[in-house]
Design a protein around this motif. Sequence first.
Motif, PDB file in Angstrom:
ATOM      1  N   TRP A   1       0.901  -1.372  -0.151  1.00  0.00           N
ATOM      2  CA  TRP A   1      -0.214  -0.038  -0.056  1.00  0.00           C
ATOM      3  C   TRP A   1       0.491   1.210  -0.439  1.00  0.00           C
ATOM      4  O   TRP A   1       0.443   2.190  -0.564  1.00  0.00           O
ATOM      5  N   GLN A   2       1.936   1.305   0.561  1.00  0.00           N
ATOM      6  CA  GLN A   2       2.580   2.279   1.324  1.00  0.00           C
ATOM      7  C   GLN A   2       3.711   2.413  -0.334  1.00  0.00           C
ATOM      8  O   GLN A   2       3.784   3.895  -0.617  1.00  0.00           O
ATOM      9  N   GLY A   3       4.136   1.328  -1.104  1.00  0.00           N
ATOM     10  CA  GLY A   3       4.652   1.848  -2.574  1.00  0.00           C
ATOM     11  C   GLY A   3       3.185   2.524  -3.505  1.00  0.00           C
ATOM     12  O   GLY A   3       4.230   3.263  -4.421  1.00  0.00           O
ATOM     13  N   GLN A   4       2.265   2.259  -3.294  1.00  0.00           N
ATOM     14  CA  GLN A   4       1.367   3.795  -3.707  1.00  0.00           C
ATOM     15  C   GLN A   4       1.801   4.925  -3.844  1.00  0.00           C
ATOM     16  O   GLN A   4       1.578   5.514  -5.124  1.00  0.00           O
ATOM     17  N   THR A   5       2.385   5.515  -2.891  1.00  0.00           N
ATOM     18  CA  THR A   5       2.774   6.251  -2.499  1.00  0.00           C
ATOM     19  C   THR A   5       3.606   7.096  -3.153  1.00  0.00           C
ATOM     20  O   THR A   5       4.311   8.165  -3.269  1.00  0.00           O
ATOM     21  N   MET A   6       5.181   6.323  -3.818  1.00  0.00           N
ATOM     22  CA  MET A   6       6.375   6.812  -3.574  1.00  0.00           C
ATOM     23  C   MET A   6       6.417   6.818  -5.641  1.00  0.00           C
ATOM     24  O   MET A   6       6.031   6.771  -6.090  1.00  0.00           O
ATOM     25  N   ALA A   7       7.436   7.734  -5.426  1.00  0.00           N
ATOM     26  CA  ALA A   7       7.911   7.955  -7.309  1.00  0.00           C
ATOM     27  C   ALA A   7       8.235   7.075  -7.796  1.00  0.00           C
ATOM     28  O   ALA A   7       8.509   7.653  -9.004  1.00  0.00           O
ATOM     29  N   HIS A   8       9.038   6.762  -7.458  1.00  0.00           N
ATOM     30  CA  HIS A   8      10.492   5.337  -8.440  1.00  0.00           C
ATOM     31  C   HIS A   8      10.294   4.310  -7.404  1.00  0.00           C
ATOM     32  O   HIS A   8      10.422   4.232  -6.312  1.00  0.00           O
ATOM     33  N   PRO A   9      10.625   3.034  -8.195  1.00  0.00           N
ATOM     34  CA  PRO A   9      10.791   2.324  -7.779  1.00  0.00           C
ATOM     35  C   PRO A   9      12.304   2.262  -6.565  1.00  0.00           C
ATOM     36  O   PRO A   9      12.063   1.482  -5.264  1.00  0.00           O
ATOM     37  N   MET A  10      13.277   2.966  -7.004  1.00  0.00           N
ATOM     38  CA  MET A  10      14.699   3.144  -5.896  1.00  0.00           C
ATOM     39  C   MET A  10      13.843   3.311  -4.462  1.00  0.00           C
ATOM     40  O   MET A  10      14.103   3.011  -3.735  1.00  0.00           O
ATOM     41  N   ASP A  11      12.617   4.267  -4.386  1.00  0.00           N
ATOM     42  CA  ASP A  11      12.202   4.530  -3.161  1.00  0.00           C
ATOM     43  C   ASP A  11      11.784   3.209  -2.062  1.00  0.00           C
ATOM     44  O   ASP A  11      12.381   3.502  -1.222  1.00  0.00           O
ATOM     45  N   MET A  12      10.758   2.184  -3.089  1.00  0.00           N
ATOM     46  CA  MET A  12      10.900   1.036  -2.646  1.00  0.00           C
ATOM     47  C   MET A  12      12.118   0.040  -2.213  1.00  0.00           C
ATOM     48  O   MET A  12      11.849  -0.539  -1.249  1.00  0.00           O
ATOM     49  N   HIS A  13      12.554   0.222  -2.901  1.00  0.00           N
ATOM     50  CA  HIS A  13      13.998  -0.452  -3.307  1.00  0.00           C
ATOM     51  C   HIS A  13      14.792  -0.341  -1.793  1.00  0.00           C
ATOM     52  O   HIS A  13      15.576  -1.389  -0.895  1.00  0.00           O
ATOM     53  N   ARG A  14      14.646   0.827  -1.157  1.00  0.00           N
ATOM     54  CA  ARG A  14      15.332   1.673   0.064  1.00  0.00           C
ATOM     55  C   ARG A  14      14.870   0.587   1.411  1.00  0.00           C
ATOM     56  O   ARG A  14      15.478  -0.080   2.126  1.00  0.00           O
ATOM     57  N   ILE A  15      12.762   0.606   0.870  1.00  0.00           N
ATOM     58  CA  ILE A  15      12.658   0.278   2.444  1.00  0.00           C
ATOM     59  C   ILE A  15      12.579  -1.781   2.465  1.00  0.00           C
ATOM     60  O   ILE A  15      12.789  -1.589   3.619  1.00  0.00           O
ATOM     61  N   ASP A  16      12.435  -1.511   1.406  1.00  0.00           N
ATOM     62  CA  ASP A  16      12.114  -3.440   1.329  1.00  0.00           C
ATOM     63  C   ASP A  16      13.191  -4.029   1.269  1.00  0.00           C
ATOM     64  O   ASP A  16      13.471  -5.225   2.196  1.00  0.00           O
TER      65      ASP A  16
END
Length: 292
Positions: free
Chosen positions: A229-244
């Motif tokens: 769900w939070q991934g829907q708020t992110m502008a770039h896959p790198m943002d998710m990469h840092r978190i996951d």
Amino acid sequence: MGRNLMPDFQTLDLEIDNGLAVATFNRPDKMNTFNPAMIRDLLALFDLTDADDAVRAVILTGSGRAFCAGADLGSGGDTFDYDKREGREDIGGVNRDGGGMVTLRIFRSLKPVLAASNGAAVGIGATMQLPMDWRMAAEDSRYGFVFSRRGVTPEACSGWFLPRIVGMAKALDWVYSGRVFDAQEALDAGLVQSLHAPDDLLDAAKEKALEMTSASAPVSVALARQLLWQGQTMAHPMDMHRIDSRVFASRGRSTDVREGIAAFKEKRAAQYPATVSDDLPDMSWADEPPFA
């Protein structure tokens, strides 16, 4: 036997059994319309289910002919006047939408949430379902984003959720027209995932909830729910990469991983030791803004 926690709520009946919390709106004479007591009850419900490790998933449904037929219009033309509303809160001087408080609370639930929409789901009855993970409907249920026909605008964060679920064109069609539409149209557009005979709906929802959660590590499900769900708020896959990457590393050191791998190799059901109440890693990345 389930645990009936109904006395804790004014507008909900709650039973927890077999890992599932089934919450049923209990105002059938009012078609389960939304009022300030329902806001309080729903916020308390998700605080309760997040804290209860016996709960693996939450199912929300209605009694009688409606899931929730929108706002209680008992105040007539003053219904949506925030200056006359009970218990209002504000964001920087702007009054908060109670439906939005509910949807944001569902958005950050640590347990999967399913809708078993048993009848009319109109206004907030439709928008509160948008942050739920799986939406099922009775074949005779009806939906409506009727705000323009009441002189108001979409609420409950639906301007964020609805286009992501059904696409912008369909969202605009439903919101501009304010028309009520049937369950088949909801299914075709992706608003709901399946249709069921009315008498089969709740059992189907329970079956789906167990399918989604019964063999999975509860902490992993809680974290995965927030990541997706939070991934829907992110502008770039790198943002998710840092978190996951950080979340994956924390899970990789957990007792759940050792148990999950051992159970797989031994061809048995896993018994995950970690609990959501005690073993969630740091989730500050999923915090809402300070006003929430």
